[in-house]
Design a protein around this motif. Structure first.
Motif, mmCIF file in Angstrom:
data_model
loop_
_atom_site.group_PDB
_atom_site.id
_atom_site.type_symbol
_atom_site.label_atom_id
_atom_site.label_comp_id
_atom_site.label_asym_id
_atom_site.label_seq_id
_atom_site.Cartn_x
_atom_site.Cartn_y
_atom_site.Cartn_z
ATOM 1 N N MET A 8 0.972 -1.200 0.073
ATOM 2 C CA MET A 8 0.033 0.056 -0.069
ATOM 3 C C MET A 8 0.897 1.084 -0.031
ATOM 4 S SD MET A 8 -2.807 0.875 2.746
ATOM 5 C CE MET A 8 -4.271 0.948 1.780
ATOM 6 N N THR A 9 0.494 2.222 -0.831
ATOM 7 C CA THR A 9 1.403 3.414 -0.830
ATOM 8 C C THR A 9 0.757 4.564 -0.305
ATOM 9 O OG1 THR A 9 0.214 4.487 -2.918
ATOM 10 C CG2 THR A 9 1.867 2.774 -3.294
ATOM 11 N N LYS A 10 1.371 5.627 -0.104
ATOM 12 C CA LYS A 10 0.720 6.838 0.619
ATOM 13 C C LYS A 10 -0.384 7.555 0.015
ATOM 14 C CE LYS A 10 4.451 9.913 -0.854
ATOM 15 N NZ LYS A 10 5.507 10.821 -0.381
ATOM 16 N N GLN A 11 -0.408 7.372 -1.446
ATOM 17 C CA GLN A 11 -1.603 7.858 -2.087
ATOM 18 C C GLN A 11 -2.757 6.611 -2.019
ATOM 19 O OE1 GLN A 11 -1.641 10.496 -3.731
ATOM 20 N NE2 GLN A 11 0.546 10.935 -3.465
ATOM 21 N N ASP A 12 -2.532 5.507 -1.651
ATOM 22 C CA ASP A 12 -3.811 4.486 -1.340
ATOM 23 C C ASP A 12 -4.312 5.131 0.257
ATOM 24 O OD1 ASP A 12 -3.495 2.917 -3.571
ATOM 25 O OD2 ASP A 12 -2.036 1.872 -2.593
ATOM 26 N N VAL A 13 -3.380 5.351 1.053
ATOM 27 C CA VAL A 13 -3.770 5.991 2.509
ATOM 28 C C VAL A 13 -4.714 7.307 1.836
ATOM 29 C CG1 VAL A 13 -3.302 6.826 4.625
ATOM 30 C CG2 VAL A 13 -1.979 5.001 3.580
ATOM 31 N N LEU A 14 -4.009 8.326 1.250
ATOM 32 C CA LEU A 14 -4.828 9.264 0.877
ATOM 33 C C LEU A 14 -6.188 9.027 0.546
ATOM 34 C CD1 LEU A 14 -4.857 12.536 1.044
ATOM 35 C CD2 LEU A 14 -3.866 12.332 -1.101
ATOM 36 N N LYS A 15 -6.293 8.256 -0.559
ATOM 37 C CA LYS A 15 -7.669 7.867 -1.111
ATOM 38 C C LYS A 15 -8.507 7.279 -0.073
ATOM 39 C CE LYS A 15 -7.169 5.639 -5.074
ATOM 40 N NZ LYS A 15 -6.974 4.566 -5.820
ATOM 41 N N ASN A 16 -8.064 6.549 0.846
ATOM 42 C CA ASN A 16 -9.008 5.983 1.878
ATOM 43 C C ASN A 16 -9.481 6.969 2.890
ATOM 44 O OD1 ASN A 16 -8.734 3.264 1.063
ATOM 45 N ND2 ASN A 16 -7.220 2.666 2.585
ATOM 46 N N LEU A 17 -8.564 7.871 3.054
ATOM 47 C CA LEU A 17 -8.792 9.107 4.167
ATOM 48 C C LEU A 17 -9.818 9.998 3.333
ATOM 49 C CD1 LEU A 17 -5.194 9.583 5.682
ATOM 50 C CD2 LEU A 17 -7.193 8.971 7.031
ATOM 51 N N LYS A 18 -9.642 10.141 2.187
ATOM 52 C CA LYS A 18 -10.717 11.185 1.471
ATOM 53 C C LYS A 18 -11.979 10.596 1.524
ATOM 54 C CE LYS A 18 -7.720 14.009 -1.256
ATOM 55 N NZ LYS A 18 -8.392 15.155 -0.909
ATOM 56 N N LYS A 19 -12.107 9.204 1.713
ATOM 57 C CA LYS A 19 -13.637 8.566 1.756
ATOM 58 C C LYS A 19 -14.145 8.888 3.096
ATOM 59 C CE LYS A 19 -12.313 4.530 -1.085
ATOM 60 N NZ LYS A 19 -11.985 3.119 -1.180
ATOM 61 N N LEU A 20 -13.474 9.588 4.006
ATOM 62 C CA LEU A 20 -14.193 9.888 5.275
ATOM 63 C C LEU A 20 -14.451 11.186 5.165
ATOM 64 C CD1 LEU A 20 -11.399 8.345 7.550
ATOM 65 C CD2 LEU A 20 -13.450 7.490 7.086
ATOM 66 N N ILE A 21 -14.222 12.078 4.222
ATOM 67 C CA ILE A 21 -14.903 13.567 4.270
ATOM 68 C C ILE A 21 -16.442 13.198 4.271
ATOM 69 C CG2 ILE A 21 -15.198 15.319 2.393
ATOM 70 C CD1 ILE A 21 -12.021 14.650 1.563
ATOM 71 N N GLY A 22 -16.992 14.182 4.944
ATOM 72 C CA GLY A 22 -18.539 14.314 5.122
ATOM 73 C C GLY A 22 -18.954 13.516 6.331
ATOM 74 N N PHE A 23 -18.008 12.656 6.749
ATOM 75 C CA PHE A 23 -18.497 12.059 8.092
ATOM 76 C C PHE A 23 -17.553 12.593 9.200
ATOM 77 C CE2 PHE A 23 -18.697 9.010 4.549
ATOM 78 C CZ PHE A 23 -19.840 8.382 5.185
ATOM 79 N N ALA B 235 -7.978 3.593 7.938
ATOM 80 C CA ALA B 235 -7.687 3.853 6.565
ATOM 81 C C ALA B 235 -6.052 3.561 6.288
ATOM 82 C CB ALA B 235 -8.106 5.485 6.376
ATOM 83 N N PHE B 236 -5.328 3.519 7.224
ATOM 84 C CA PHE B 236 -3.999 3.159 6.721
ATOM 85 C C PHE B 236 -3.850 1.742 6.531
ATOM 86 C CE2 PHE B 236 -3.332 7.177 8.667
ATOM 87 C CZ PHE B 236 -2.000 7.661 8.439
ATOM 88 N N GLU B 237 -4.700 1.007 6.901
ATOM 89 C CA GLU B 237 -4.479 -0.459 6.489
ATOM 90 C C GLU B 237 -3.372 -1.231 6.861
ATOM 91 O OE1 GLU B 237 -6.299 -1.474 2.783
ATOM 92 O OE2 GLU B 237 -7.950 -0.249 3.033
ATOM 93 N N ASP B 238 -2.524 -1.693 5.916
ATOM 94 C CA ASP B 238 -1.443 -2.256 6.109
ATOM 95 C C ASP B 238 -0.198 -1.424 5.775
ATOM 96 O OD1 ASP B 238 -1.468 -2.462 3.393
ATOM 97 O OD2 ASP B 238 -1.127 -4.816 3.096
ATOM 98 N N PHE B 239 -0.270 -0.028 5.462
ATOM 99 C CA PHE B 239 0.682 0.890 5.093
ATOM 100 C C PHE B 239 1.852 0.978 6.075
ATOM 101 C CE2 PHE B 239 2.375 5.461 5.125
ATOM 102 C CZ PHE B 239 2.727 5.391 3.835
ATOM 103 N N GLU B 240 2.920 0.929 5.694
ATOM 104 C CA GLU B 240 4.184 0.814 6.411
ATOM 105 C C GLU B 240 5.439 1.949 5.799
ATOM 106 O OE1 GLU B 240 6.389 -2.873 6.467
ATOM 107 O OE2 GLU B 240 4.558 -3.772 7.672
ATOM 108 N N GLU B 241 6.156 2.534 6.861
ATOM 109 C CA GLU B 241 7.255 3.419 6.546
ATOM 110 C C GLU B 241 8.354 3.033 7.312
ATOM 111 O OE1 GLU B 241 5.730 7.605 4.787
ATOM 112 O OE2 GLU B 241 5.560 7.511 6.700
ATOM 113 N N ASN B 242 9.433 2.567 6.461
ATOM 114 C CA ASN B 242 10.463 2.108 7.368
ATOM 115 C C ASN B 242 10.191 0.896 8.187
ATOM 116 O OD1 ASN B 242 12.231 4.068 6.269
ATOM 117 N ND2 ASN B 242 11.431 5.633 7.788
ATOM 118 N N GLY B 243 9.331 -0.059 7.563
ATOM 119 C CA GLY B 243 9.175 -1.122 8.409
ATOM 120 C C GLY B 243 8.329 -0.900 9.609
ATOM 121 N N LYS B 244 7.581 0.266 9.865
ATOM 122 C CA LYS B 244 6.862 0.391 10.826
ATOM 123 C C LYS B 244 5.632 0.787 10.333
ATOM 124 C CE LYS B 244 10.673 2.279 13.668
ATOM 125 N NZ LYS B 244 11.379 3.289 14.371
ATOM 126 N N ASN B 245 4.434 0.507 11.452
ATOM 127 C CA ASN B 245 2.927 0.668 10.933
ATOM 128 C C ASN B 245 2.281 0.988 12.318
ATOM 129 O OD1 ASN B 245 2.747 -1.519 12.668
ATOM 130 N ND2 ASN B 245 1.920 -3.115 11.143
#
Length: 78
Positions: free
Chosen positions: A1-16, A26-36
């Motif tokens: 998963m990329t940061k763009q995928d996270v952004l897309k998921n987060l944008k689905k929360l607009i209006g809530f 919304a971060f699902e399995d997103f990792e940076e430097n092996g951390k999540n």
């Protein structure tokens, strides 16, 4: 998963209503430097109300704006 995928998921929360657990999910399995581990915190900065990021040095910051009723109105990457 990329940061763009996270952004897309987060944008689905607009209006809530802001919910930190929804933001974390919304971060699902997103990792940076092996951390999540996702941190969501209130911001005192002008222009956005919350930040969400992986708990690691120099990680991608997702900025969340809410209205006066706590409804998410916008999300972007810093």
């Amino acid at each position: 998963m990329t940061k763009q995928d996270v952004l897309k998921n987060l944008k689905k929360l607009i209006g809530f209503e802001f919910n930190a657990n929804d933001v974390i999910c919304a971060f699902e399995d997103f990792e940076e430097n092996g951390k999540n581990e996702v941190i969501v915190s209130e911001s005192s900065n002008t222009g956005y109300d919350f930040t969400a990021y992986i708990n690691d040095y120099d990680s991608t910051q997702f900025l969340i704006k809410t209205d006066e009723n706590g409804i998410i109105t916008d999300v972007w990457i810093a």
